[in-house]
Design an enzyme around this catalytic site. Sequence first.
Site, PDB file in Angstrom:
ATOM      1  N   SER A  62      -8.341  40.267   0.691  1.00 53.96           N
ATOM      2  CA  SER A  62      -8.299  38.811   0.631  1.00 53.96           C
ATOM      3  C   SER A  62      -6.854  38.307   0.618  1.00 53.96           C
ATOM      4  O   SER A  62      -6.114  38.539   1.566  1.00 53.96           O
ATOM      5  CB  SER A  62      -9.100  38.323  -0.580  1.00 53.96           C
ATOM      6  OG  SER A  62      -9.352  36.950  -0.490  1.00 53.96           O
ATOM      7  N   ASP A 102     -18.880  36.262   5.658  1.00 50.38           N
ATOM      8  CA  ASP A 102     -17.615  35.777   5.113  1.00 50.38           C
ATOM      9  C   ASP A 102     -17.084  34.647   5.984  1.00 50.38           C
ATOM     10  O   ASP A 102     -16.995  34.805   7.209  1.00 50.38           O
ATOM     11  CB  ASP A 102     -16.615  36.945   5.081  1.00 50.38           C
ATOM     12  CG  ASP A 102     -15.319  36.604   4.377  1.00 50.38           C
ATOM     13  OD1 ASP A 102     -15.093  35.425   4.027  1.00 50.38           O
ATOM     14  OD2 ASP A 102     -14.513  37.536   4.166  1.00 50.38           O
ATOM     15  N   HIS A 129     -17.724  37.987   1.359  1.00 49.78           N
ATOM     16  CA  HIS A 129     -16.334  38.144   0.941  1.00 49.78           C
ATOM     17  C   HIS A 129     -16.300  38.755  -0.469  1.00 49.78           C
ATOM     18  O   HIS A 129     -17.056  38.367  -1.346  1.00 49.78           O
ATOM     19  CB  HIS A 129     -15.653  36.774   0.920  1.00 49.78           C
ATOM     20  CG  HIS A 129     -14.181  36.827   0.724  1.00 49.78           C
ATOM     21  ND1 HIS A 129     -13.296  37.049   1.750  1.00 49.78           N
ATOM     22  CD2 HIS A 129     -13.416  36.699  -0.399  1.00 49.78           C
ATOM     23  CE1 HIS A 129     -12.066  37.049   1.288  1.00 49.78           C
ATOM     24  NE2 HIS A 129     -12.104  36.847  -0.012  1.00 49.78           N
TER      25      HIS A 129
END
Length: 313
Positions: free
Chosen positions: A156, A253, A283
């Site tokens: 991320s 995601d 995610h």
Amino acid sequence: MPLDPQIRHLLKALREAATPAQASVQELRKAVEEQHKPLVAAAREPVAETRDVQVPAQGGSIRARVYVPRKAQGLPLVLYYHGGGFVFGNVETHDHICRRLARQADAVVVSVDYRLAPEHKFPTAVLDAYAALRWAAENAHEFGADPGKIAVAGDSAGGNLAAVVSILDRDSGERLVKKQVLIYPVVNMTGVPTKSVVEYGAAEDAFLSLDMMAWFGKQYLARPEDAFDVRASPILADLAGLPPALVIAAEYDPLRDEDELYAFKMRAAGSRATVAVFSGMVHGFVSLYPLVDAGREALDLAAASIRSSLQTS
């Protein structure tokens, strides 16, 4: 593919334990850390040594944790940058990931505790991440690692930092980084929507929502125009001459399209990039690997890719 049943069950539990929207950043950080504790405790895989160290950085120093899988010389070296929207996370929340990565990649892993927003705005995290790379290369032999076999990895926001560090390293001419592993990285902070952002960021049960992404950006960036700096949005950079990348993405995601586009742009510029999209995942699924099979598969794929690229002996 439908949302994976393991993920659906966990999302329900996370929604039920959600922190009130009016909570402070400090309260939110504490909640995130509490959510990670059971995951970390469930997967405390043994390594030969862990060591907390201080890394010189602009204006002071930052903490890092070194994971040594076995006593040896010439092991690959992986710089790992944790996720959390540049606001949350630390070496503790990602301890389980770094332990498994060290074991499966047979590599020394340096987990970097870069300074967080909003106390430390962009580009502080970038400067910390790059300083950690330089420090690790200079001190690699102390941990049995080879400074000629360096990979960067992150999830991320940490994937963003790994991508940006690779670009800065190329531009410096040092070319310390030989491999990058980008796990659902944030590569475009400009707010320009993609189909996956519209489809999954606005969903009622979104794990990463449009509102959350906007909030993270507001915390991290000092000015709106910073979003167009390539150190914030590496997808805007020249992507030629970069080390090979493995990009891991999740089907559900909002970042999926920009992750696939980043790999496409790398290839178009002549760099090597491979994308692995995990069906039925959201995610953040790699952090859930003790409870989600696909998370373990993705992390092991990342380790295998590092091991293969850096030719562990």
